[in-house]
Design a protein around this motif. Structure first.
Motif, PDB file in Angstrom:
ATOM      1  N   TRP A 202       0.791  -1.223   0.000  1.00 52.79           N
ATOM      2  CA  TRP A 202       0.000   0.000   0.000  1.00 52.79           C
ATOM      3  C   TRP A 202       0.826   1.277   0.000  1.00 52.79           C
ATOM      4  O   TRP A 202       0.323   2.355  -0.323  1.00 52.79           O
ATOM      5  CB  TRP A 202      -0.916   0.047   1.222  1.00 52.79           C
ATOM      6  CG  TRP A 202      -0.191   0.009   2.551  1.00 52.79           C
ATOM      7  CD1 TRP A 202       0.081  -1.097   3.295  1.00 52.79           C
ATOM      8  CD2 TRP A 202       0.378   1.123   3.258  1.00 52.79           C
ATOM      9  NE1 TRP A 202       0.774  -0.750   4.438  1.00 52.79           N
ATOM     10  CE2 TRP A 202       0.968   0.613   4.440  1.00 52.79           C
ATOM     11  CE3 TRP A 202       0.426   2.491   3.031  1.00 52.79           C
ATOM     12  CZ2 TRP A 202       1.613   1.422   5.371  1.00 52.79           C
ATOM     13  CZ3 TRP A 202       1.072   3.312   3.954  1.00 52.79           C
ATOM     14  CH2 TRP A 202       1.652   2.765   5.116  1.00 52.79           C
TER      15      TRP A 202
ATOM     16  N   VAL B 209      -0.245   5.285  -1.411  1.00 54.19           N
ATOM     17  CA  VAL B 209      -0.406   6.455  -0.555  1.00 54.19           C
ATOM     18  C   VAL B 209       0.588   7.548  -0.947  1.00 54.19           C
ATOM     19  O   VAL B 209       0.234   8.728  -1.025  1.00 54.19           O
ATOM     20  CB  VAL B 209      -0.239   6.065   0.926  1.00 54.19           C
ATOM     21  CG1 VAL B 209      -0.250   7.303   1.818  1.00 54.19           C
ATOM     22  CG2 VAL B 209      -1.350   5.109   1.344  1.00 54.19           C
TER      23      VAL B 209
ATOM     24  N   ALA C  27      -8.916   8.526   1.581  1.00 51.53           N
ATOM     25  CA  ALA C  27      -9.213   7.217   2.176  1.00 51.53           C
ATOM     26  C   ALA C  27     -10.290   6.500   1.379  1.00 51.53           C
ATOM     27  O   ALA C  27     -10.184   5.292   1.107  1.00 51.53           O
ATOM     28  CB  ALA C  27      -9.649   7.395   3.628  1.00 51.53           C
TER      29      ALA C  27
ATOM     30  N   ARG D 161     -10.394   2.718   2.163  1.00 52.27           N
ATOM     31  CA  ARG D 161     -10.012   2.674   3.565  1.00 52.27           C
ATOM     32  C   ARG D 161     -10.890   3.621   4.353  1.00 52.27           C
ATOM     33  O   ARG D 161     -11.428   4.586   3.813  1.00 52.27           O
ATOM     34  CB  ARG D 161      -8.552   3.125   3.730  1.00 52.27           C
ATOM     35  CG  ARG D 161      -7.555   2.307   2.939  1.00 52.27           C
ATOM     36  CD  ARG D 161      -7.191   1.048   3.670  1.00 52.27           C
ATOM     37  NE  ARG D 161      -6.251   1.326   4.761  1.00 52.27           N
ATOM     38  CZ  ARG D 161      -6.024   0.494   5.768  1.00 52.27           C
ATOM     39  NH1 ARG D 161      -6.697  -0.642   5.856  1.00 52.27           N
ATOM     40  NH2 ARG D 161      -5.134   0.804   6.696  1.00 52.27           N
TER      41      ARG D 161
ATOM     42  N   ARG E 286     -11.156   6.589   7.280  1.00 57.49           N
ATOM     43  CA  ARG E 286     -10.257   7.716   7.543  1.00 57.49           C
ATOM     44  C   ARG E 286      -9.222   7.416   8.623  1.00 57.49           C
ATOM     45  O   ARG E 286      -8.031   7.707   8.434  1.00 57.49           O
ATOM     46  CB  ARG E 286     -11.082   8.955   7.919  1.00 57.49           C
ATOM     47  CG  ARG E 286     -10.259  10.207   8.167  1.00 57.49           C
ATOM     48  CD  ARG E 286     -11.191  11.395   8.397  1.00 57.49           C
ATOM     49  NE  ARG E 286     -10.456  12.615   8.692  1.00 57.49           N
ATOM     50  CZ  ARG E 286     -10.071  12.993   9.901  1.00 57.49           C
ATOM     51  NH1 ARG E 286     -10.386  12.224  10.949  1.00 57.49           N
ATOM     52  NH2 ARG E 286      -9.403  14.118  10.089  1.00 57.49           N
TER      53      ARG E 286
ATOM     54  N   PHE F 178      -6.513   5.211   7.172  1.00 59.93           N
ATOM     55  CA  PHE F 178      -5.682   5.933   6.211  1.00 59.93           C
ATOM     56  C   PHE F 178      -4.699   6.852   6.933  1.00 59.93           C
ATOM     57  O   PHE F 178      -3.521   6.934   6.574  1.00 59.93           O
ATOM     58  CB  PHE F 178      -6.564   6.744   5.259  1.00 59.93           C
ATOM     59  CG  PHE F 178      -5.782   7.591   4.290  1.00 59.93           C
ATOM     60  CD1 PHE F 178      -5.183   7.018   3.181  1.00 59.93           C
ATOM     61  CD2 PHE F 178      -5.636   8.954   4.504  1.00 59.93           C
ATOM     62  CE1 PHE F 178      -4.439   7.797   2.299  1.00 59.93           C
ATOM     63  CE2 PHE F 178      -4.903   9.738   3.629  1.00 59.93           C
ATOM     64  CZ  PHE F 178      -4.312   9.158   2.508  1.00 59.93           C
TER      65      PHE F 178
ATOM     66  N   ASP G  66      -1.796   5.021   8.160  1.00 60.78           N
ATOM     67  CA  ASP G  66      -0.850   4.760   7.072  1.00 60.78           C
ATOM     68  C   ASP G  66       0.049   5.971   6.838  1.00 60.78           C
ATOM     69  O   ASP G  66       1.268   5.845   6.682  1.00 60.78           O
ATOM     70  CB  ASP G  66      -1.594   4.424   5.781  1.00 60.78           C
ATOM     71  CG  ASP G  66      -2.319   3.086   5.841  1.00 60.78           C
ATOM     72  OD1 ASP G  66      -2.017   2.284   6.744  1.00 60.78           O
ATOM     73  OD2 ASP G  66      -3.186   2.855   4.983  1.00 60.78           O
TER      74      ASP G  66
END
Length: 202
Positions: free
Chosen positions: A128, A132, A148, A153, A155, A158, A161
């Motif tokens: 991932w 991003v 997100a 995903r 929030r 995300f 991440d």
């Protein structure tokens, strides 16, 4: 343990040297360093006290202009024993200097690439990090909820991440959303295949 930006600025300039919290169980230990909006804050002595032991000097050192304001803030979290926590500014967040460094050596770039690959390999949903990084490169300042949704995903997930990448100095927060740091842009560009088409980092 969270601080408002105003309190954090007071810690940095030395006008705030104490904090008070009510805890059922102590949440920080002496020597712990916390990241704030203005840099690192080190926790000093943590002492349980009674309400009656709080002095006017304590109120001032906690950054409050009046006892009323002090007690009003504590009233927001009324449960647990009162603790007095020593505070000191411990310097700039090292991630700030890291994310401003875009001139990575080959070894440094390899280390970042390997770290991203390990993150991707450990993710249950698959790689991932590249997705991003590219989103933040292409759409800086876009609300996290919007990005997100594009990745399927929620929030909070995300934002976790993004924080993972922030620990590597690759992203930085904006008033709204996030963007790649200078280091993040350099890494993302270096990971781009020779044909110019983006693929994952893993």
């Amino acid at each position: 343990m969270l601080f408002t930006k105003q309190t954090a600025e007071g810690i940095r300039d030395g006008t705030v040297t104490l904090a008070f919290r009510r805890w059922k169980r102590v949440a920080v230990r002496p020597g712990t360093r916390l990241r704030t909006a203005v840099g690192l804050v080190e926790i000093g002595e943590v002492t349980p006290i009674t309400d009656a032991e709080v002095t006017a000097d304590d109120v001032r050192r906690a950054g409050h202009r009046s006892a009323e304001a002090f007690w009003a803030q504590l009233a927001r979290h009324p449960e647990g024993a009162l603790h007095r926590i020593g505070l000191r500014y411990a310097g700039a967040d090292p991630r700030v200097a890291l994310r401003e460094r875009a001139d990575l050596t080959g070894d440094e770039l390899d280390a970042v690439r390997d770290r991203l690959a390990r993150i991707d390999a450990a993710a249950r949903r698959g790689p991932w990090t590249g997705d991003v990084l590219r989103l933040l490169r292409d759409e800086p300042g876009t609300p996290a909820a919007v990005l997100a949704e594009r990745l399927g995903r929620d929030r909070p997930a995300f934002k976790r991440d993004v924080r993972t990448l922030k620990e590597l100095g690759l992203t930085e927060s904006l008033d709204v959303g996030h963007r790649l740091s200078a280091r993040g842009r350099a890494v993302t560009e270096a990971l781009r295949p020779a044909d110019g088409h983006d693929t994952g980092t893993g």
